[in-house]
Design an enzyme around this catalytic site. Sequence first.
Site, PDB file in Angstrom:
ATOM      1  N   ASP A 107       0.858  -1.182   0.000  1.00  0.00           N
ATOM      2  CA  ASP A 107       0.000   0.000   0.000  1.00  0.00           C
ATOM      3  C   ASP A 107       0.894   1.232   0.000  1.00  0.00           C
ATOM      4  O   ASP A 107       2.092   1.141   0.276  1.00  0.00           O
ATOM      5  CB  ASP A 107      -0.911  -0.031   1.223  1.00  0.00           C
ATOM      6  N   LYS A 108       0.334   2.390  -0.292  1.00  0.00           N
ATOM      7  CA  LYS A 108       1.131   3.621  -0.281  1.00  0.00           C
ATOM      8  C   LYS A 108       0.917   4.423   0.996  1.00  0.00           C
ATOM      9  O   LYS A 108       1.840   4.617   1.787  1.00  0.00           O
ATOM     10  CB  LYS A 108       0.807   4.490  -1.499  1.00  0.00           C
ATOM     11  N   THR A 109      -0.305   4.863   1.217  1.00  0.00           N
ATOM     12  CA  THR A 109      -0.591   5.742   2.340  1.00  0.00           C
ATOM     13  C   THR A 109      -0.474   4.978   3.655  1.00  0.00           C
ATOM     14  O   THR A 109      -1.139   3.978   3.864  1.00  0.00           O
ATOM     15  CB  THR A 109      -2.005   6.325   2.208  1.00  0.00           C
ATOM     16  N   ARG A 121      -2.113  14.700  -1.437  1.00  0.00           N
ATOM     17  CA  ARG A 121      -3.430  14.065  -1.447  1.00  0.00           C
ATOM     18  C   ARG A 121      -4.470  15.156  -1.628  1.00  0.00           C
ATOM     19  O   ARG A 121      -4.465  16.156  -0.916  1.00  0.00           O
ATOM     20  CB  ARG A 121      -3.663  13.320  -0.131  1.00  0.00           C
ATOM     21  N   THR A 173      -2.531   1.149  -4.777  1.00  0.00           N
ATOM     22  CA  THR A 173      -3.051   2.266  -4.001  1.00  0.00           C
ATOM     23  C   THR A 173      -4.351   2.770  -4.606  1.00  0.00           C
ATOM     24  O   THR A 173      -4.621   2.571  -5.786  1.00  0.00           O
ATOM     25  CB  THR A 173      -2.020   3.411  -3.933  1.00  0.00           C
ATOM     26  N   ASP A 178      -1.451  -1.013   6.046  1.00  0.00           N
ATOM     27  CA  ASP A 178      -1.715  -0.532   7.401  1.00  0.00           C
ATOM     28  C   ASP A 178      -3.190  -0.286   7.682  1.00  0.00           C
ATOM     29  O   ASP A 178      -3.540   0.034   8.819  1.00  0.00           O
ATOM     30  CB  ASP A 178      -0.949   0.766   7.655  1.00  0.00           C
ATOM     31  N   ASN A 206      -8.549  -1.283   4.411  1.00  0.00           N
ATOM     32  CA  ASN A 206      -8.681  -1.559   2.978  1.00  0.00           C
ATOM     33  C   ASN A 206      -7.572  -2.473   2.460  1.00  0.00           C
ATOM     34  O   ASN A 206      -7.607  -2.878   1.303  1.00  0.00           O
ATOM     35  CB  ASN A 206      -8.689  -0.248   2.188  1.00  0.00           C
ATOM     36  N   ASP A 207      -6.592  -2.786   3.291  1.00  0.00           N
ATOM     37  CA  ASP A 207      -5.508  -3.671   2.883  1.00  0.00           C
ATOM     38  C   ASP A 207      -5.681  -5.092   3.406  1.00  0.00           C
ATOM     39  O   ASP A 207      -4.848  -5.952   3.141  1.00  0.00           O
ATOM     40  CB  ASP A 207      -4.156  -3.125   3.379  1.00  0.00           C
TER      41      ASP A 207
END
Length: 1357
Positions: free
Chosen positions: A418-420, A742, A822, A937, A940-941
């Site tokens: 993931d990115k964020t 963002r 992402t 984290d 959604n992951d």
Amino acid sequence: SIKNIKGTNEKTCEGWRPRRKKKKKEERKYIVVSNLPFEGRPQKENPNQQYKRNQIKTTKYTLLSFLPKNIFEQLHRFANLYFVAIAVLNFFPVVNAFQPAVGLIPICIIMVVTALKDAWEDLRRYKSDKIINNQHCFIYNRKEQDYVQKHWKDVRVGDFVQLQCNEIIPADILLLFSSDPSGVCHLETANLDGETNLKQRRVVKGFLHQESRFEPELFQNKIVCEKPNNNLSKFKGYMEHPDQTRTGFNSESLLLRGCTIRNTEVVVGIVIYAGHETKAMLNNSGPRYKRSKIERRMNIDIFFCVGILFFMCLIGAIGHGLWKGKFSGLPPFDVPDANGNFPSIALQGFYMFLTMIILLQILIPISLYVSIELVKLGQVFFLHNDIDLYDEETDLSIQCRALNITEDLGQIQYIFSDKTGTLTENKMVFRRCTIMGNEFSHQENGKRCYKGTLRHTGSAKPLRRSQSARAHFQYHTRHRSMGRCNSTQSPVAFSSTIEKDVTPDQGLLTKVKDAALKLETLTPHKVTKPSFTTGSSITDFFLALAICNSVMVSTTTEPRQRRRFTSCSRGLNSPASASPSLPLLRLTLEKAWGQTPPLCSREDGPAKQEPLGAGRPSLEDVLDAVIPEPEFCYEAESPDEAALVHAARAYNFTLVSRTPEQVTVRLPQGTLLTFDLLYTLGFDSVRKRMSVIVRHPLTAEIIVYTKGADSVIMDLLEDPKLRKIRAKTQKHLDWYARDGLRTLCIAKKVLNEDDFQRWANFRHEAEASLDNQDELLMETAQHLETQLTLLGATGIEDRLQEGVPDTITALREAGVQIWVLTGDKQETAVNIAHSCKLLEQRDMVYTINTESQYSPRCPLRNNNSNNNSSTAVPDIGLVIDGKTLNIIFQGNLEKKFLELTKYCRSVLCCRSTPLQKSMVVKLVRDKLKVMTLAIGDGANDVSMIQAADIGIGISGQEGMQAVMSSDFAITRFKHLKKLLLVHGHWCYSRLARMVVYYFYKNVSYVNLLFWYQFFCGFSGTTMIDYWQMIFFNLFFTSLPPLVFGILDKDISAETLLALPELYRSGQNSKFYKMSTFWIAMMDAFYQSLICFFIPYLTYKDSDIGVFTFGTPINTISLITILLHQAMEMKTWTFIHWSVLVASFLLYFVVSLVYNAICVTCNSPTNPYWIMEKQLSDPTFYLLCFVTPVAALLPRYFFLALQGTLGQSPILEAQKLDKLPKEKKDLAIQEWRRQKERLSTACRVAPFPGNARLGHLQVPHFTEQELRDSSIKESSSPMKRHVGDWVLNRDKSSPLPCPGYVGHNQRSPSSSARPSPDEHLLGPSGYKAFGMFTDSQTGSPGASSRGSHKRSQSSLTI
């Protein structure tokens, strides 16, 4: 009914009704009534008696069921079942090879050890259950007319429970009363999902306006809700009143078991779910089990061992038959059966086959499974205690939640991240904004952000090795809440210093003050049109930032109490219109805070009131003199919301309080505006936006404030006269995205009273629905959020975590492919990818997007004649969006997509949903047959983490959902470097070599018995005492492999970190694969031959006994196996020496004692005094020296030759570890320089026509394939396109170097589409990323970080 209402004035609320689906069956409903009317009556009459009690039981066994149940579970293992069957077979006299009772000893010992481990674990669970079940709570008793104390285990569905502040909730409870005047209960869910920020729960509608005490006996309603399920975020139902009316409720009124009451003095509710039917217990599935790659490989090799065993047994059976056939008559040693008959030779051969299976059974390593479990526990212990994987800021170390896949950490080939919050901090900083097309750069704030640091270490305590970073259990007592501000608890969520301290833009600040003055002059009489905006767009923009969220405000040091106030006006008017007196001011503030507002100051304490003069001061003077700015404690469910609220406060739009019915904002001049909060439409992943509906206190207008993703909000705007503003805003959004910010769009909508009332009725009807409530609520929200007016947009920076670029670079060098999945915008993801070195400056980035519905067939080719050029070839990066992923998955194009990605150095999937993330992971894992790791984290992951071979959760800013679903949990992305490169390598190499050693050890020892059969007529007898055989595997040779598997280090941690390419050995399964297994088998056969035949030739033609012959063979085999283990060890410590020597000495001590006391242990042949006689024979010592040397000489010669001439990186690294530190550092630097020179030479080398990048042929996407994939999009029709998809790089013309802009001569407009003859990958198609022209306006994006040029090409689908 309608599905989509968007952008049309004709479709209004009139005639619109939410869709209804067919009702589900009545038995699927869950009905709860009060228990009070049934007190003192038989339990059968209570309709709630069918539901489970609140007592929990997580144990697996009872005293009576432990033995049969544990044995039954252990027999599910194939190996245990196999050895039990062998032991049972040994009880038949016809085929037994040993004494029947003795044959049970090995399997019994293994099963007893496993049973003791299971019993200990179950005892711990029992003690934990007992503590939980015996906690106290207060239940209403009709006889006592009061709440009485009971144990948690005595709570029933339908009971009324009273909870006080800081108490843990014993069951899932529907909230009916709160001491808070607004009917709010503050909840901390840290025990459930790890989130430390408070949540709001609200009293069920209709129970809000009550007296100071709730009367349970007056409750006559029936509660109808959904069946128990494990969805923590969803709950729906309705309450049926005696008059048959219904009131709907949802998860906002449900108090979940395990959560803690905070900042609320008293709450009362009725129990809905109890015990194992609560959502917390339904989510408690325990540790997850995954099969590691080594375990799967080992199972295959065990079947090979079974094949070898059957082959050896077949030889024994045939040999026995041939040997019996040599006798002319009946052998004198044959014994007839009860009838005097002798069995046939074939039948005797079959019996011998079974006897040989019993004799050679230890060819299957029975102790291997137990040894592997013990080794993994040891590996996890050292992994958990690695100080480098400890984060001082959060006081957390690594968590190992899956104990059986540690070795897979050393074999990872693909990482999906993931990115964020994973690559970035997820601590948002307000950087820029645009309002009505005017951009405000906030340069001072940007400078301060870069100078400052996002990581605020505070006063974190150093880790003491005596305490591990495990979960803390809280024991609560009944006492008053001390509030949040003066609390000694962990810091408030999302409240880092840099978030709060926003430096405003001076130009915007001046405009804000002017706009605020105009706002205060508004009255309801001045609003002539329903669409008239309240004040300027600037004011609306910051009001939206302050109001459109779910942020909670804490300012008091005591929980709020229910009080009665006299009615007052809606908020506070401007000083220009009416200067209120001090009592009115205090009354209004009391309405906002719930009591006389004590100020939450951490150092100064409550502010003192200054006496007022006789004059009538202005409101601003009163606020400045009496009430200085308090230190508000904002607690948000996401860091984005916290950053926006602090940004609004920086411009003096301060969020003062929030209740379920009202939200109060302080304006720049000090005026308090109290908005009536009519509805809140929360954010969800489908709508990708959030809205609040408020009534303005000055104009009485009903206003909808909406914020959300620009890709959604832009499609919901009304047909604008403001097209220029929209275009400018879009341009600014593109700039923000290129800067890695963002973005969020802010919009509003004004409703007239009639439209709102109709919509509210439909919303109420949807909320009261039970069958399809989610669909109806979604429809009502989508119907309202149309024809919006754009106010502006924000840019929030999410800084990279420390060490991310270095970690990604190291993993790349280790041969790991890294994909980023992402949901962010494409430009933002690409910018972050460059920042974290996922994409290098010289990389060629290809972008595949789905843009238009009708596109021509577009063969993307670039063919030139000259093929003799030598040019630097950049690596390829691929960027793909979520819509294109839909085309790939639904159009059966997965294979073609994977073929393309094989040429790519990195892949970015943008705008991807959680489902798409998991589908991508499963696609790569299953189709490419590679080892995958997913790291994230957030909630959604979770699906992505569970889909990968190894899932890693980061305990960051988004709660613990990802951690709870993961196999390992870390606090920073940089820890991934040492976790994989060091611990992953060690765990894999240790366990792989230990498994191979176990196979070798057992085969080598069993073959000694097999060779003896050639000299005993294949009779199934042995030359080694059976007790010695049992002790050999269980004691004499069991401990060295355990120490080897836990402590051995083939390469030091420093070398593994400095040379990441060493990790490739695990990816290639260097230490354990088919070849290594069969080499070990051949080595075992050779050593067994030497260990048997050298003593045989020595004692040939002598008159020694069977055990006298077998004891030297047993001793020689032990020495050979232990020395073989010593040759495998790469690390020598005191523990290694001690274990080997202790195993050797233990053999002689046990043998001497056993041979001295065993007079008639194995009649007719007994091992009495055998070892004592052998120790007095010089031949025994000569054999113990010569034979192991001869057996191990070929292996030693091979290892010496390999160490001298071998070119393996592992061998070279082992040589480096033997050098002094200074020479080692110089050698590593030279190694890396040679690698860089080789890499550079490969890039500039001339490529032939079929070179890797010279001719990249990607499979053909046909129109029919895309036409067959019926893909639907919610916002627009799915775009279909593409004919030939061929990437053909020109082999003659050089690629543009990074920074070369000369090729970028054209600026495509937003409507430009590739023509059939257009060569997008030709020289004119290359774009320098930092300088490419904007797709909407054609003007270059002024990126502050765009000075470096990045080459990028686009493929349009």
